[in-house]
Design a protein around this motif. Structure first.
Motif, PDB file in Angstrom:
ATOM      1  N   ASN A  70       0.834  -1.212   0.000  1.00  0.00           N
ATOM      2  CA  ASN A  70       0.000   0.000   0.000  1.00  0.00           C
ATOM      3  C   ASN A  70       0.864   1.255   0.000  1.00  0.00           C
ATOM      4  N   THR A  71       1.954   1.236   0.755  1.00  0.00           N
ATOM      5  CA  THR A  71       2.871   2.370   0.778  1.00  0.00           C
ATOM      6  C   THR A  71       3.506   2.577  -0.597  1.00  0.00           C
ATOM      7  N   LEU A  72       3.878   1.474  -1.253  1.00  0.00           N
ATOM      8  CA  LEU A  72       4.460   1.558  -2.597  1.00  0.00           C
ATOM      9  C   LEU A  72       3.459   2.140  -3.585  1.00  0.00           C
ATOM     10  N   ILE A  73       2.225   1.683  -3.530  1.00  0.00           N
ATOM     11  CA  ILE A  73       1.182   2.201  -4.425  1.00  0.00           C
ATOM     12  C   ILE A  73       0.970   3.690  -4.179  1.00  0.00           C
ATOM     13  N   LYS A  74       0.931   4.094  -2.909  1.00  0.00           N
ATOM     14  CA  LYS A  74       0.747   5.510  -2.575  1.00  0.00           C
ATOM     15  C   LYS A  74       1.937   6.343  -3.064  1.00  0.00           C
ATOM     16  N   THR A  75       3.155   5.833  -2.893  1.00  0.00           N
ATOM     17  CA  THR A  75       4.348   6.551  -3.344  1.00  0.00           C
ATOM     18  C   THR A  75       4.356   6.700  -4.858  1.00  0.00           C
ATOM     19  N   LYS A  76       3.994   5.616  -5.565  1.00  0.00           N
ATOM     20  CA  LYS A  76       3.916   5.701  -7.026  1.00  0.00           C
ATOM     21  C   LYS A  76       2.863   6.715  -7.445  1.00  0.00           C
ATOM     22  N   TYR A  77       1.740   6.741  -6.751  1.00  0.00           N
ATOM     23  CA  TYR A  77       0.678   7.690  -7.084  1.00  0.00           C
ATOM     24  C   TYR A  77       1.144   9.121  -6.815  1.00  0.00           C
TER      25      TYR A  77
END
Length: 186
Positions: free
Chosen positions: A55-62
């Protein structure tokens, strides 16, 4: 001792051995169950941490999608000039192709240890003198072909006759290294 008593004692010893063996097996089974429960708890915890990190990775990519798009668009320009010699050759190519009169030129590669993404930059001074329109078109071509170049000083003076322009520019061309290690050293 008669035979019945001996048989009874042997039977008691066999039963005691079976009971002792059963207790040992029961302790081992209990230890394995506890180890299994601990492994399941560790697995559940690791799975939860993995989901949190995903989830942190997805948020960072976003959050960084604009920067990623910017880098994808500018990557060819950044890869075009990686050394001071390449930057100097690109600049001199623009000067040669425009057939503009160069009065003086000075180039120097400066190191920047504070920023690992831009470890070096080509700094220079270029003085050209030619027809006003030709000189201004050359400056526009310079900005078009070297978009990373930053012009810090641009002095315009009248040339030897009324149609000529004497142009002095001080510029800085960053030599970008996108593969730099961004780890902060403390």
């Amino acid at each position: 001792m008669n035979g019945k008593k001996i048989a009874c004692v042997i039977l008691m010893m066999i039963l005691a051995g079976i009971t002792y063996g059963a207790q040992i097996l029961q302790k081992r089974a209990k230890a394995m169950r506890e180890e299994s429960e601990s492994a399941e708890a560790s697995y559940a915890n690791a799975k939860m941490m993995c989901e949190v990190q995903e989830n942190t990775l997805i948020k960072t990519k976003y959050d960084n999608r604009d920067l990623s798009e910017f880098l994808k668009e500018w990557d060819p320009e950044l890869q075009k000039i990686q050394t001071g010699q390449e930057a100097e050759q690109a600049l001199l190519s623009i000067v040669r192709n425009s057939r503009i009169l160069t009065v003086s030129q000075k180039f120097e590669v400066k190191e920047n240890r504070a920023n690992p993404v831009v470890p070096k930059s080509l700094q220079g001074t270029l003085v050209v003198q030619d027809d006003y329109a030709k000189t201004m078109n050359w400056l526009a071509e310079l900005e078009r072909r070297l978009p990373l170049a930053s012009i810090s000083v641009c002095r315009m003076r009248q040339g030897e006759n009324g149609r000529q322009l004497n142009l002095e520019i001080h510029f800085d061309i960053p030599l970008v290294n996108l593969k730099a290690d961004m780890e902060v050293k403390r």
